[in-house]
Structures are given as C-alpha cells and as structure tokens.
Design an enzyme around this catalytic site. Structure first.
Site, PDB file in Angstrom:
ATOM      1  N   SER A 104      63.384  37.103  39.035  1.00  0.00           N
ATOM      2  CA  SER A 104      63.462  38.522  39.923  1.00  0.00           C
ATOM      3  C   SER A 104      64.909  38.158  40.757  1.00  0.00           C
ATOM      4  CB  SER A 104      62.459  38.576  40.360  1.00  0.00           C
ATOM      5  OG  SER A 104      62.065  40.094  41.103  1.00  0.00           O
ATOM      6  N   GLU A 205      66.606  41.324  32.248  1.00  0.00           N
ATOM      7  CA  GLU A 205      65.054  41.797  32.184  1.00  0.00           C
ATOM      8  C   GLU A 205      65.162  42.864  33.470  1.00  0.00           C
ATOM      9  OE1 GLU A 205      62.856  41.127  34.711  1.00  0.00           O
ATOM     10  OE2 GLU A 205      64.193  39.760  35.707  1.00  0.00           O
ATOM     11  N   HIS A 276      58.838  40.506  34.124  1.00  0.00           N
ATOM     12  CA  HIS A 276      57.919  40.659  35.059  1.00  0.00           C
ATOM     13  C   HIS A 276      56.741  41.001  34.154  1.00  0.00           C
ATOM     14  CE1 HIS A 276      61.026  40.945  37.948  1.00  0.00           C
ATOM     15  NE2 HIS A 276      60.175  40.789  38.694  1.00  0.00           N
TER      16      HIS A 276
END
Length: 320
Positions: A104, A205, A276
């Site tokens: 992230s 992502e 995630h």
C-alpha cells in the site's frame, strides 16, 4: 526457526489496535521474537506520529538488525517524507540481511529506495490487516512469509482468469520486478523517487478506486512512456470498487485491461494474488525475475535472495 521481527509504523496511525495485537500475538505464536517500535502506536492527526517521529521509527527499524522490518499498516504518510528518508541506512540494513516488507503506502518507500540505491525490498503483508485478520491469517500468505524467513522462496505462480486463456506471451528473462500500489506509484511520476526501469515487469494493485480512476492513472503512466518500456504489465487485485448503477453501463476493470492491451505492444497479464486481499504472495521489488506463461498459468521466478542451498517449490494460488 525463530526470527527477529521489528514492527514499526511509517505511515497512518494504527486505529484497529485489536488487529495489531492479534498480529503481534500470531507472529509470537509462530515462534518469532517480535520487537515493537516505541512509536508504533503513536497518533498525530491521521499519522502514526508526526513526520519527525515516523522518520525516527524508520531509522530505528534500519538499525534494529532484525531479520524482517514489518509495517503495522499502510494508509498515507510516506510520500510526505521521501526527501528525508535515511536511504543509506536502509540500504546498509538490507545489505546486512534485514528484509523490509510492506504494501500500500509502503510502495512510496520501496520505489524511492529502488530509484536511489537499487536496494531490494519485499511487497508483502502488514501486521494488522494480514497477521491480525479477524478470521485468521491466510495460509498462503503465511507460507510465503515463512519462505522469506527461511530463505527458501524462489518464485510464485498463479492462474489468470478464464478470459485470458488464449493469451500468447513469450518468456521473459532478466527483467526487474517493480511496482506496487498504482495510486502511490502514479504520485511519484516526474519526481526523483520514481524508478527509471526499462524492460521490467511492472505489477500494480489498488483498493477503493473506481475503474475510471484506475484507467486515468494508467494513462498517465502510458502517456509518460513508462508502460511501453516494460516487458510486461501485471495486474494484481483491485478491490473495493463501487460501481455506479445505471451509469457505468458495463465499464469496469475488464474494460480498462482490454483497452490497455489494444494500446500497448507489451503483454498485460491479470490475476496476480497480491493487493489488499488476504491471499497475497511476497514479491521482491527491484529483483531480477523470469516470467513464463503456459495457457492460464503464469510462473514468475527470482531464485534465492539468501545464501541458502535449499530448493523450495513456489506457492501457486489460483487467483480468478
């Protein structure tokens, strides 16, 4: 196999302290020595302490001599302090054997470090959302993490969606693996913290981003010439998408991928089990990889990143 794991918070404040405690307990239950940074649960506005506090935590992680420096969570905060990161200390820590793992917002540190020094870090789990998951830690994620700790991990594999069964992709050799969270990566474009990777394998992502926003960020990278210089673009998991009923009229992530394929000569692969999501593999950001496609099955190999003579089969979750 007891390992020293250092837990620190370089970005957002830990809000779910129960998940944090579960994650620490899980790692200790696996037999590891867990050291928690003194500022891991600090709070300043939305951050885990102010910028100075988080920079000091990163420096302590680099000085910890731990086997793994693991983030408590992602969120937001690292792009604020990229100019001040202790790049030399981080690189020396990695050379000594500390593996830095996260995802992230951690994408910012990983790619800045790659751009500055070429050091390899690992895209992988966080303490709270992964080891501290309320339903329990994912078996494949834990197995991949264990491979990292034991020095036995040498690659990964996955199955692409059925719609991609007819893709023809030539084998790729000696390509740098890089990328991570798409939103964070796009925010680095045009800065000294964006890696200049040619003929690499770019994986991406994201979470809570509408497909049109994903497409816009990809277009930014494409129009800047980044995507066309790669050997492959690999889509991980894009989750938390809220479509607008009656408005998108069929526009979705598959639309984005199909359009990208029509605009690039570079192969665009899908289904990588990373993002995630509970089931995530660990990926060496900055390492050289080999990639091969056989029907829907994709195999990506990076060999041993440690001085270990053992061979170990890659974990190959089937991501749809």
């Amino acid at each position: 196999m007891t390992k020293h794991i250092y837990i620190y918070s370089p970005a957002s404040a830990v809000r779910d302290k129960a998940a944090f405690r579960r994650g620490v307990a899980r790692l200790e239950g696996l037999g590891h020595e867990v050291e928690i940074d003194e500022a891991a649960l600090s709070v300043h506005q939305r951050f885990a302490g102010d910028d100075t506090t988080r920079l000091a935590a990163i420096a302590r992680a680099a000085a910890s001599h731990a086997d793994v420096a693991l983030i408590s969570r992602g969120g937001y905060g690292l792009t604020r302090i990229l100019d001040a990161l202790p790049y030399n200390a981080l690189t020396k820590a990695i050379e000594r054997g500390t593996e830095f793992v996260g995802l992230s917002d951690f994408t910012a540190l990983q790619n800045a470090l790659l751009a500055k020094t070429g050091a390899v870090t690992w895209a992988g789990p966080a303490v709270g959302e992964d080891f501290g998951a309320e339903t329990g830690a994912d078996d494949i994620m834990e197995a991949c993490f264990d491979d990292l700790l034991s020095g036995q991990g040498e690659g990964t594999g996955w199955r692409m969606p059925m719609r991609d069964a007819e893709l023809k992709v030539r084998a790729i050799h000696d390509a740098t693996l890089w990328g991570g969270n798409l939103c964070v990566l796009a925010s680095l474009l045009g800065t000294p913290h964006f890696p200049s990777v040619d003929k690499g394998v770019l994986f991406i992502e994201d979470v809570n981003e509408h497909p049109y926003r994903v497409e816009r960020m990809l277009d930014q990278l494409r129009l800047a010439g980044v995507l066309g210089r790669q050997r492959a673009i690999v889509f991980g998991q894009f989750t938390g998408v809220r479509k607008v009923p009656g408005y998108d009229r069929g526009f979705g992530l598959t639309t984005v991928i199909d359009r990208l394929r029509s605009l690039l000569k570079v192969p665009v692969l899908a289904g990588l089990p990373f993002g995630h999501v509970p089931t995530k593999v660990l990926l060496p950001v900055g390492a050289k990889v080999e990639l091969a496609v056989d029907g829907r099955d994709v195999f990506m190999v990076w060999g041993h990143r440690h001085a270990s003579g053992h061979q170990h089969a890659a974990h190959t979750p089937h991501a749809h």
